[in-house]
Design a protein around this motif. Structure first.
Motif, PDB file in Angstrom:
ATOM      1  N   VAL A   9      -6.610  -8.201  -6.788  1.00 19.14           N
ATOM      2  CA  VAL A   9      -5.424  -7.865  -7.570  1.00 19.14           C
ATOM      3  C   VAL A   9      -5.490  -8.627  -8.888  1.00 19.14           C
ATOM      4  O   VAL A   9      -5.572  -9.852  -8.904  1.00 19.14           O
ATOM      5  CB  VAL A   9      -4.133  -8.219  -6.810  1.00 19.14           C
ATOM      6  CG1 VAL A   9      -2.906  -7.887  -7.646  1.00 19.14           C
ATOM      7  CG2 VAL A   9      -4.089  -7.508  -5.471  1.00 19.14           C
ATOM      8  N   THR A  11      -3.494  -9.542 -11.941  1.00 19.04           N
ATOM      9  CA  THR A  11      -2.137  -9.590 -12.462  1.00 19.04           C
ATOM     10  C   THR A  11      -1.766 -11.019 -12.804  1.00 19.04           C
ATOM     11  O   THR A  11      -2.472 -11.963 -12.441  1.00 19.04           O
ATOM     12  CB  THR A  11      -1.131  -8.977 -11.476  1.00 19.04           C
ATOM     13  OG1 THR A  11       0.096  -8.727 -12.159  1.00 19.04           O
ATOM     14  CG2 THR A  11      -0.888  -9.867 -10.272  1.00 19.04           C
ATOM     15  N   ALA A  18       4.024  -6.924  -7.802  1.00 20.13           N
ATOM     16  CA  ALA A  18       2.800  -7.145  -7.021  1.00 20.13           C
ATOM     17  C   ALA A  18       3.092  -7.999  -5.795  1.00 20.13           C
ATOM     18  O   ALA A  18       2.524  -7.763  -4.720  1.00 20.13           O
ATOM     19  CB  ALA A  18       1.731  -7.806  -7.886  1.00 20.13           C
ATOM     20  N   ARG A  34      -6.078 -12.825  -5.815  1.00 20.38           N
ATOM     21  CA  ARG A  34      -5.224 -12.548  -6.977  1.00 20.38           C
ATOM     22  C   ARG A  34      -5.765 -13.340  -8.161  1.00 20.38           C
ATOM     23  O   ARG A  34      -5.894 -14.554  -8.085  1.00 20.38           O
ATOM     24  CB  ARG A  34      -3.790 -12.955  -6.679  1.00 20.38           C
ATOM     25  CG  ARG A  34      -2.825 -12.684  -7.815  1.00 20.38           C
ATOM     26  CD  ARG A  34      -1.433 -13.109  -7.428  1.00 20.38           C
ATOM     27  NE  ARG A  34      -0.446 -12.706  -8.395  1.00 20.38           N
ATOM     28  CZ  ARG A  34       0.826 -12.476  -8.104  1.00 20.38           C
ATOM     29  NH1 ARG A  34       1.252 -12.614  -6.875  1.00 20.38           N
ATOM     30  NH2 ARG A  34       1.671 -12.118  -9.044  1.00 20.38           N
ATOM     31  N   TRP A  76      -6.671  -3.552  -7.696  1.00 22.47           N
ATOM     32  CA  TRP A  76      -5.384  -3.122  -8.243  1.00 22.47           C
ATOM     33  C   TRP A  76      -5.180  -3.856  -9.564  1.00 22.47           C
ATOM     34  O   TRP A  76      -4.976  -5.066  -9.580  1.00 22.47           O
ATOM     35  CB  TRP A  76      -4.267  -3.432  -7.267  1.00 22.47           C
ATOM     36  CG  TRP A  76      -2.934  -2.866  -7.636  1.00 22.47           C
ATOM     37  CD1 TRP A  76      -2.669  -1.843  -8.491  1.00 22.47           C
ATOM     38  CD2 TRP A  76      -1.664  -3.285  -7.125  1.00 22.47           C
ATOM     39  NE1 TRP A  76      -1.319  -1.590  -8.554  1.00 22.47           N
ATOM     40  CE2 TRP A  76      -0.671  -2.466  -7.721  1.00 22.47           C
ATOM     41  CE3 TRP A  76      -1.266  -4.264  -6.236  1.00 22.47           C
ATOM     42  CZ2 TRP A  76       0.669  -2.605  -7.456  1.00 22.47           C
ATOM     43  CZ3 TRP A  76       0.080  -4.406  -5.959  1.00 22.47           C
ATOM     44  CH2 TRP A  76       1.040  -3.579  -6.557  1.00 22.47           C
ATOM     45  N   ARG A  78      -2.747  -4.623 -12.172  1.00 27.14           N
ATOM     46  CA  ARG A  78      -1.297  -4.551 -12.338  1.00 27.14           C
ATOM     47  C   ARG A  78      -0.892  -4.957 -13.753  1.00 27.14           C
ATOM     48  O   ARG A  78      -0.837  -4.141 -14.643  1.00 27.14           O
ATOM     49  CB  ARG A  78      -0.618  -5.477 -11.315  1.00 27.14           C
ATOM     50  CG  ARG A  78      -0.233  -4.796 -10.040  1.00 27.14           C
ATOM     51  CD  ARG A  78       0.955  -3.899 -10.195  1.00 27.14           C
ATOM     52  NE  ARG A  78       2.116  -4.596 -10.709  1.00 27.14           N
ATOM     53  CZ  ARG A  78       3.104  -3.993 -11.339  1.00 27.14           C
ATOM     54  NH1 ARG A  78       3.093  -2.708 -11.509  1.00 27.14           N
ATOM     55  NH2 ARG A  78       4.133  -4.676 -11.798  1.00 27.14           N
ATOM     56  N   LEU A 162      -4.369   0.381  -0.820  1.00 28.65           N
ATOM     57  CA  LEU A 162      -5.204  -0.785  -1.075  1.00 28.65           C
ATOM     58  C   LEU A 162      -5.941  -1.216   0.182  1.00 28.65           C
ATOM     59  O   LEU A 162      -7.113  -1.588   0.125  1.00 28.65           O
ATOM     60  CB  LEU A 162      -4.354  -1.943  -1.614  1.00 28.65           C
ATOM     61  CG  LEU A 162      -3.811  -1.730  -3.021  1.00 28.65           C
ATOM     62  CD1 LEU A 162      -2.784  -2.811  -3.346  1.00 28.65           C
ATOM     63  CD2 LEU A 162      -4.933  -1.722  -4.046  1.00 28.65           C
TER      64      LEU A 162
END
Length: 168
Positions: A9, A11, A18, A34, A76, A78, A162
């Motif tokens: 992810v 972001t 998120a 992340r 992802w 974001r 996801l």
């Protein structure tokens, strides 16, 4: 569906939208990394990669984990912090980097349909005459402000995709 592959992810650390999906993935025991590439890759993270004919591999290292890029099930993108370049860039160099991002962003929008995105928040402007003008298809539109039932349904749908990863 835990096959050991991670969801990456991209972001910022303050992305509450998120966070809603990441909580669901954690409950499902889906590994998640992340990273905020606009900030982390200059300070607390590093990416190394090797490309050879028929072979691509790499490692993403953060303060808390090491991720083999061949073991990423889905990504992802974001709301990462905007790229401002490394510390010490002159104002002229920083402006040049920002100006280069705009044409790239336009090219990405042109290919959204080709990329077969699963989620998109479409933005339009409607004139007083009722004419609609397309502005963008935002794959990262905010939705966590919706009523709880709607937010929960969207979060589950994104977490499902996801977790599933690509069809290939």
């Amino acid at each position: 569906m835990d096959d050991g592959r991670s969801v990456l992810v991209l972001t910022n650390p303050y992305d509450v939208t998120a966070d809603v999906v990441l909580r669901l993935l954690a409950e499902r025991r889906v590994p998640v990394a992340r990273v905020d590439p606009g900030a982390d890759l200059h300070t607390v993270a590093s990416l190394t990669a090797t490309y050879r004919t028929g072979d691509q591999r790499g490692t993403l290292r953060t303060a808390s984990r090491e991720l083999d890029t061949t073991r990423i099930r889905s990504v992802w993108v974001r709301r990462p912090t905007p790229y401002e370049g490394p510390q010490g860039l002159s104002d002229q160099d920083r402006r040049f980097a920002a100006e280069q991002a705009l044409p790239i962003a336009h090219a990405v929008v042109a290919y959204l349909a080709e990329l077969r995105l699963i989620f998109g928040a479409f933005d339009f402007v409607v004139t007083t005459a009722g004419d609609w003008h397309f502005l963008e298809c935002n794959p990262n539109g905010q939705w966590a402000w919706q009523p709880t039932e709607t937010t929960t349904a969207i979060a589950h749908a994104i977490a499902d995709e996801l977790e599933r990863g690509p069809d290939t």
